[in-house]
Design a protein around this motif. Structure first.
Motif, PDB file in Angstrom:
ATOM      1  N   THR A   1       0.834  -1.207   0.000  1.00  0.00           N
ATOM      2  CA  THR A   1       0.000   0.000   0.000  1.00  0.00           C
ATOM      3  C   THR A   1       0.869   1.258   0.000  1.00  0.00           C
ATOM      4  O   THR A   1       0.462   2.279  -0.551  1.00  0.00           O
ATOM      5  N   THR A   2       2.055   1.178   0.573  1.00  0.00           N
ATOM      6  CA  THR A   2       2.978   2.316   0.530  1.00  0.00           C
ATOM      7  C   THR A   2       3.341   2.644  -0.918  1.00  0.00           C
ATOM      8  O   THR A   2       3.348   3.807  -1.318  1.00  0.00           O
ATOM      9  N   VAL A   3       3.628   1.617  -1.724  1.00  0.00           N
ATOM     10  CA  VAL A   3       3.949   1.827  -3.139  1.00  0.00           C
ATOM     11  C   VAL A   3       2.734   2.390  -3.874  1.00  0.00           C
ATOM     12  O   VAL A   3       2.865   3.325  -4.679  1.00  0.00           O
TER      13      VAL A   3
ATOM     14  N   SER B   1       0.047   7.054  -6.404  1.00  0.00           N
ATOM     15  CA  SER B   1      -1.071   8.016  -6.393  1.00  0.00           C
ATOM     16  C   SER B   1      -0.568   9.439  -6.294  1.00  0.00           C
ATOM     17  O   SER B   1      -1.056  10.334  -6.989  1.00  0.00           O
ATOM     18  N   THR B   2       0.409   9.656  -5.435  1.00  0.00           N
ATOM     19  CA  THR B   2       0.998  10.983  -5.288  1.00  0.00           C
ATOM     20  C   THR B   2       1.669  11.435  -6.578  1.00  0.00           C
ATOM     21  O   THR B   2       1.510  12.584  -7.005  1.00  0.00           O
TER      22      THR B   2
ATOM     23  N   GLU C   1      10.286  10.855  -7.975  1.00  0.00           N
ATOM     24  CA  GLU C   1       9.990  11.920  -7.012  1.00  0.00           C
ATOM     25  C   GLU C   1      11.084  12.981  -6.984  1.00  0.00           C
ATOM     26  O   GLU C   1      10.802  14.171  -6.906  1.00  0.00           O
ATOM     27  N   ALA C   2      12.336  12.572  -7.089  1.00  0.00           N
ATOM     28  CA  ALA C   2      13.461  13.513  -7.016  1.00  0.00           C
ATOM     29  C   ALA C   2      13.485  14.460  -8.200  1.00  0.00           C
ATOM     30  O   ALA C   2      13.821  15.635  -8.050  1.00  0.00           O
ATOM     31  N   ASP C   3      13.124  13.962  -9.367  1.00  0.00           N
ATOM     32  CA  ASP C   3      13.153  14.790 -10.564  1.00  0.00           C
ATOM     33  C   ASP C   3      11.876  15.584 -10.754  1.00  0.00           C
ATOM     34  O   ASP C   3      11.809  16.432 -11.642  1.00  0.00           O
TER      35      ASP C   3
END
Length: 170
Positions: A35-37, A42-43, A149-151
């Motif tokens: 669920t974390t993935v 989703s984010t 996320e970083a990019d």
């Protein structure tokens, strides 16, 4: 244990959807790290890094002999493994073929599936699979998501010969 896979949303796996899409394959129960993935995907979709993603459950083991009802799933896995092999990568482990003992003394060959697998598609073309390894280095789903996320946008060149694009850490 069931030998069925189940799509948890309506978009078909590996379709011709335009844009950057991730197919996430998970074993049941869908909880904890799984669920974390899903939350991270989703984010990323909400931030317009991904155009979409889907989640499909698959069985822990798939019988490789007889009529297992999983021919389409096995074809998808074979296509993923062929894509990786063409790039000098491997999906084993976490995929593992082994012999399982049955209750009546017989045995059968089964394919053990990973708890999580992400397949990234750009305009319908497969461009990345996580986790994967080149025999020396392994790239995980978490590293793939970290790079996205970083990019703050999809890393360019996922299919440039390395599982993570240039300019990202692995």
């Amino acid at each position: 244990m069931t030998n069925e896979s189940e799509q948890l949303n309506e978009r078909p796996v590996c379709d011709d959807t335009d844009g950057f899409v991730v197919d996430l394959w998970v074993r049941r129960p869908v909880c904890g790290p799984r669920t974390t993935v899903i939350d991270r995907l989703s984010t990323l979709r909400g931030a317009d890094v991904l155009d979409d993603f889907d989640v499909t459950t698959w069985p822990e083991e798939i019988p490789l002999t007889g009529d297992n009802g999983q021919a389409e799933l096995l074809e998808t896995i074979e296509a993923y493994e062929a894509w990786a092999a063409d790039r000098g990568l491997s999906l084993r482990p976490p995929f593992e073929t082994r012999t399982a003992s049955l209750l009546v003394g017989d045995s059968e060959d089964v394919l053990k599936t990973p708890m999580l697998l992400a397949a990234a598609h750009e305009d319908g073309d497969l461009v990345g699979i996580y986790p994967c390894t080149d025999g020396t280095e392994t790239w995980t789903i978490q590293e793939f998501l970290d790079a996205l996320e970083a990019d703050a946008e999809r890393p360019p060149g996922l299919d440039d010969g390395s599982p993570l694009s240039e300019g990202t850490t692995s």
